[in-house]
Design a protein around this motif. Structure first.
Motif, PDB file in Angstrom:
ATOM      1  N   MET A 139     -32.359 -26.452  -6.792  1.00 11.49           N
ATOM      2  CA  MET A 139     -31.390 -27.407  -7.343  1.00 11.49           C
ATOM      3  C   MET A 139     -30.058 -27.371  -6.588  1.00 11.49           C
ATOM      4  O   MET A 139     -29.119 -28.075  -6.953  1.00 11.49           O
ATOM      5  N   GLY A 140     -29.967 -26.531  -5.536  1.00 15.69           N
ATOM      6  CA  GLY A 140     -28.736 -26.425  -4.781  1.00 15.69           C
ATOM      7  C   GLY A 140     -27.641 -25.691  -5.534  1.00 15.69           C
ATOM      8  O   GLY A 140     -26.465 -25.882  -5.255  1.00 15.69           O
ATOM      9  N   LYS A 141     -28.020 -24.849  -6.488  1.00 15.67           N
ATOM     10  CA  LYS A 141     -27.055 -24.077  -7.274  1.00 15.67           C
ATOM     11  C   LYS A 141     -27.055 -22.624  -6.829  1.00 15.67           C
ATOM     12  O   LYS A 141     -28.039 -22.136  -6.277  1.00 15.67           O
ATOM     13  N   LYS A 163     -34.459 -25.772 -16.210  1.00 12.92           N
ATOM     14  CA  LYS A 163     -35.609 -26.683 -16.203  1.00 12.92           C
ATOM     15  C   LYS A 163     -35.282 -28.001 -16.878  1.00 12.92           C
ATOM     16  O   LYS A 163     -35.790 -29.048 -16.494  1.00 12.92           O
ATOM     17  N   ALA A 164     -34.419 -27.948 -17.898  1.00 19.22           N
ATOM     18  CA  ALA A 164     -34.038 -29.162 -18.625  1.00 19.22           C
ATOM     19  C   ALA A 164     -32.916 -29.919 -17.913  1.00 19.22           C
ATOM     20  O   ALA A 164     -32.519 -30.981 -18.359  1.00 19.22           O
ATOM     21  N   GLY A 165     -32.403 -29.345 -16.811  1.00 21.26           N
ATOM     22  CA  GLY A 165     -31.333 -30.000 -16.078  1.00 21.26           C
ATOM     23  C   GLY A 165     -29.984 -29.899 -16.767  1.00 21.26           C
ATOM     24  O   GLY A 165     -29.069 -30.657 -16.475  1.00 21.26           O
ATOM     25  N   GLU A 166     -29.856 -28.971 -17.694  1.00 19.45           N
ATOM     26  CA  GLU A 166     -28.621 -28.798 -18.449  1.00 19.45           C
ATOM     27  C   GLU A 166     -27.786 -27.679 -17.838  1.00 19.45           C
ATOM     28  O   GLU A 166     -28.245 -26.938 -16.981  1.00 19.45           O
ATOM     29  N   GLN A 167     -26.573 -27.552 -18.339  1.00 17.87           N
ATOM     30  CA  GLN A 167     -25.760 -26.389 -18.008  1.00 17.87           C
ATOM     31  C   GLN A 167     -26.463 -25.184 -18.625  1.00 17.87           C
ATOM     32  O   GLN A 167     -27.020 -25.279 -19.715  1.00 17.87           O
TER      33      GLN A 167
END
Length: 179
Positions: A139-141, A163-167
């Motif tokens: 995710m580039g994090k 996985k949920a795309g959340e913080q």
């Protein structure tokens, strides 16, 4: 906490019951991430054209004697076992959701080798840490700087958030059961 492996049903038995009860069912497994040493599988159970349950599992090559040669197969079997448990096939006791294979893994990974979970084993597993690193990288994090001090619960919550795309979810201090 010690446990008896005989109290947990193998994935093969669960799958056999499911397919006998639903001969037209479809079971689909998907290798969703593979880095050579780290694999994540997703399993889906389908009835009448609809997904009725999913399950996920990750395994790290060489994280155990068995995973030296079978980390992909173990991840796929684990994902299927979770999907079957999520569909209500978790043996005679609904509180025994993990499959026998999952509990054997707990036994292998426990510090004492007998399934006894101690205070120190509440830290995030190497597999959880590798999963966080892999998902963050994809995710580039940047992974959290304090990842090695995460508890298993904190790591699970963090993975679910990614996985949920959340913080990432807040961390927890409460002790966690293996599953």
């Amino acid at each position: 906490m010690a446990f008896n492996l005989d109290d947990y049903e193998p994935v093969a038995s669960r799958l056999d019951r499911f397919l006998k009860a639903h001969p037209d069912a479809r079971v689909i497994t998907d290798l969703v991430h593979y880095s050579g040493d780290f694999a994540v599988f997703k399993a889906e159970l389908w009835l009448n054209g609809e997904i009725i349950a999913t399950g996920w599992e990750e395994e790290v090559r060489n994280s155990s004697h068995i995973n030296k040669s079978s980390h992909l197969a173990n991840a796929e079997t684990g994902a299927l076992g979770r999907a079957l448990a999520n569909a209500g096939l978790s043996g005679s006791d609904y509180k025994k959701r993990p499959s026998r294979e999952e509990m054997q893994k707990v036994e292998r990974m426990s510090p004492t080798g007998d399934g006894t979970i101690t205070e120190n084993s509440n830290l995030a597993t190497e597999k959880q840490q590798n999963m966080i690193r892999a998902v963050c990288k994809s995710m580039g994090k940047v992974p959290p700087h304090n990842l090695q001090s995460f508890s298993r619960r904190e790591a699970s919550a963090y993975i679910d958030s990614l996985k949920a795309g959340e913080q990432p979810a807040p961390t927890y201090d409460a002790p966690e059961e293996p599953f």
